[in-house]
Scaffold this motif. Sequence first.
Motif, mmCIF file in Angstrom:
data_model
loop_
_atom_site.group_PDB
_atom_site.id
_atom_site.type_symbol
_atom_site.label_atom_id
_atom_site.label_comp_id
_atom_site.label_asym_id
_atom_site.label_seq_id
_atom_site.Cartn_x
_atom_site.Cartn_y
_atom_site.Cartn_z
ATOM 1 N N ILE A 56 42.923 -44.213 20.924
ATOM 2 C CA ILE A 56 42.028 -43.942 22.050
ATOM 3 C C ILE A 56 41.024 -45.073 22.169
ATOM 4 N N ASP A 57 40.927 -45.612 23.346
ATOM 5 C CA ASP A 57 39.967 -46.666 23.651
ATOM 6 C C ASP A 57 38.927 -46.066 24.588
ATOM 7 N N GLN A 58 37.659 -46.231 24.289
ATOM 8 C CA GLN A 58 36.620 -45.613 25.101
ATOM 9 C C GLN A 58 35.520 -46.582 25.458
ATOM 10 N N LEU A 59 34.899 -46.311 26.590
ATOM 11 C CA LEU A 59 33.687 -47.006 26.967
ATOM 12 C C LEU A 59 32.629 -46.691 25.912
ATOM 13 N N ALA A 60 31.872 -47.697 25.517
ATOM 14 C CA ALA A 60 30.901 -47.509 24.434
ATOM 15 C C ALA A 60 29.940 -46.367 24.724
ATOM 16 N N SER A 61 29.496 -46.270 25.947
ATOM 17 C CA SER A 61 28.528 -45.229 26.305
ATOM 18 C C SER A 61 29.164 -43.841 26.367
ATOM 19 N N ALA A 62 30.493 -43.790 26.333
ATOM 20 C CA ALA A 62 31.188 -42.506 26.405
ATOM 21 C C ALA A 62 31.437 -41.914 25.017
ATOM 22 N N LYS A 63 31.333 -42.739 23.993
ATOM 23 C CA LYS A 63 31.623 -42.250 22.648
ATOM 24 C C LYS A 63 30.616 -41.185 22.231
ATOM 25 N N GLY A 64 31.151 -40.112 21.691
ATOM 26 C CA GLY A 64 30.301 -39.011 21.265
ATOM 27 C C GLY A 64 30.248 -37.877 22.263
ATOM 28 N N ARG A 65 30.471 -38.152 23.533
ATOM 29 C CA ARG A 65 30.445 -37.097 24.545
ATOM 30 C C ARG A 65 31.792 -36.902 25.238
ATOM 31 N N PHE A 66 32.617 -37.913 25.216
ATOM 32 C CA PHE A 66 33.917 -37.853 25.886
ATOM 33 C C PHE A 66 35.011 -37.782 24.825
ATOM 34 N N THR A 67 35.908 -36.826 24.980
ATOM 35 C CA THR A 67 37.003 -36.663 24.034
ATOM 36 C C THR A 67 38.326 -36.585 24.787
ATOM 37 N N SER A 68 39.233 -37.460 24.430
ATOM 38 C CA SER A 68 40.558 -37.448 25.058
ATOM 39 C C SER A 68 41.550 -36.735 24.158
ATOM 40 N N SER A 69 42.477 -36.031 24.777
ATOM 41 C CA SER A 69 43.555 -35.401 24.022
ATOM 42 C C SER A 69 44.796 -35.374 24.889
ATOM 43 N N ARG A 70 45.898 -35.014 24.280
ATOM 44 C CA ARG A 70 47.176 -35.114 24.975
ATOM 45 C C ARG A 70 48.060 -33.945 24.593
ATOM 46 N N ASP A 71 48.728 -33.361 25.562
ATOM 47 C CA ASP A 71 49.720 -32.322 25.330
ATOM 48 C C ASP A 71 51.038 -32.842 25.896
ATOM 49 N N ASN A 72 51.848 -33.421 25.053
ATOM 50 C CA ASN A 72 53.079 -34.048 25.531
ATOM 51 C C ASN A 72 54.052 -33.026 26.116
ATOM 52 N N ALA A 73 54.047 -31.824 25.590
ATOM 53 C CA ALA A 73 54.948 -30.795 26.112
ATOM 54 C C ALA A 73 54.617 -30.442 27.560
ATOM 55 N N ARG A 74 53.360 -30.593 27.926
ATOM 56 C CA ARG A 74 52.919 -30.301 29.297
ATOM 57 C C ARG A 74 52.744 -31.563 30.128
ATOM 58 N N SER A 75 53.062 -32.718 29.551
ATOM 59 C CA SER A 75 52.863 -34.009 30.243
ATOM 60 C C SER A 75 51.439 -34.121 30.776
ATOM 61 N N THR A 76 50.501 -33.712 29.965
ATOM 62 C CA THR A 76 49.107 -33.636 30.403
ATOM 63 C C THR A 76 48.198 -34.356 29.429
ATOM 64 N N VAL A 77 47.251 -35.100 29.987
ATOM 65 C CA VAL A 77 46.197 -35.732 29.205
ATOM 66 C C VAL A 77 44.878 -35.118 29.654
ATOM 67 N N TYR A 78 44.034 -34.811 28.695
ATOM 68 C CA TYR A 78 42.761 -34.159 28.981
ATOM 69 C C TYR A 78 41.599 -35.111 28.688
ATOM 70 N N LEU A 79 40.515 -34.886 29.411
ATOM 71 C CA LEU A 79 39.255 -35.565 29.121
ATOM 72 C C LEU A 79 38.171 -34.508 29.068
ATOM 73 N N GLN A 80 37.711 -34.238 27.869
ATOM 74 C CA GLN A 80 36.613 -33.294 27.660
ATOM 75 C C GLN A 80 35.301 -34.065 27.745
ATOM 76 N N ILE A 81 34.388 -33.598 28.595
ATOM 77 C CA ILE A 81 33.086 -34.255 28.726
ATOM 78 C C ILE A 81 32.015 -33.239 28.369
ATOM 79 N N ASP A 82 31.253 -33.534 27.348
ATOM 80 C CA ASP A 82 30.174 -32.649 26.896
ATOM 81 C C ASP A 82 28.806 -33.261 27.196
ATOM 82 N N SER A 83 27.794 -32.428 27.128
ATOM 83 C CA SER A 83 26.404 -32.879 27.364
ATOM 84 C C SER A 83 26.315 -33.725 28.630
ATOM 85 N N LEU A 84 26.844 -33.184 29.700
ATOM 86 C CA LEU A 84 26.891 -33.927 30.957
ATOM 87 C C LEU A 84 25.510 -34.315 31.445
ATOM 88 N N LYS A 85 25.444 -35.513 32.026
ATOM 89 C CA LYS A 85 24.207 -36.067 32.556
ATOM 90 C C LYS A 85 24.386 -36.347 34.049
#
Length: 122
Positions: A56-85
Amino acid sequence: VQLQASGGGLVQTGGSLRLSCVASGFRSDNYAIGWFRQAPGKEREGVSCFSSDGTIDQLASAKGRFTSSRDNARSTVYLQIDSLKPEDTAVYYCTTDLRTACTLRASAYSYWGQGTLVTVSS
């Protein structure tokens, strides 16, 4: 090649959202999938990228609040964003260029989904 992003909405500062990107027309687990965002009047900005080997490659300012994950069975990639500003307010896009490695340069990508709007109220 098609990408369908969803999961955006209106949330208050400090809230969370999980964005989804459903891929079709290609084996998404074989390629890198990127997340970008574009705020009004600003250039498109790379936020996160999930490579085919799980790196996973992330924008520096996104580290700690943005989490990427992947469900290959569903052909889906997720982006979890916490502590939204409020500055996270933007249209979020998923993208691929049918390459295995990641980059956060928008110019490197050819295939884009339609985007999902995230609005964070203060």
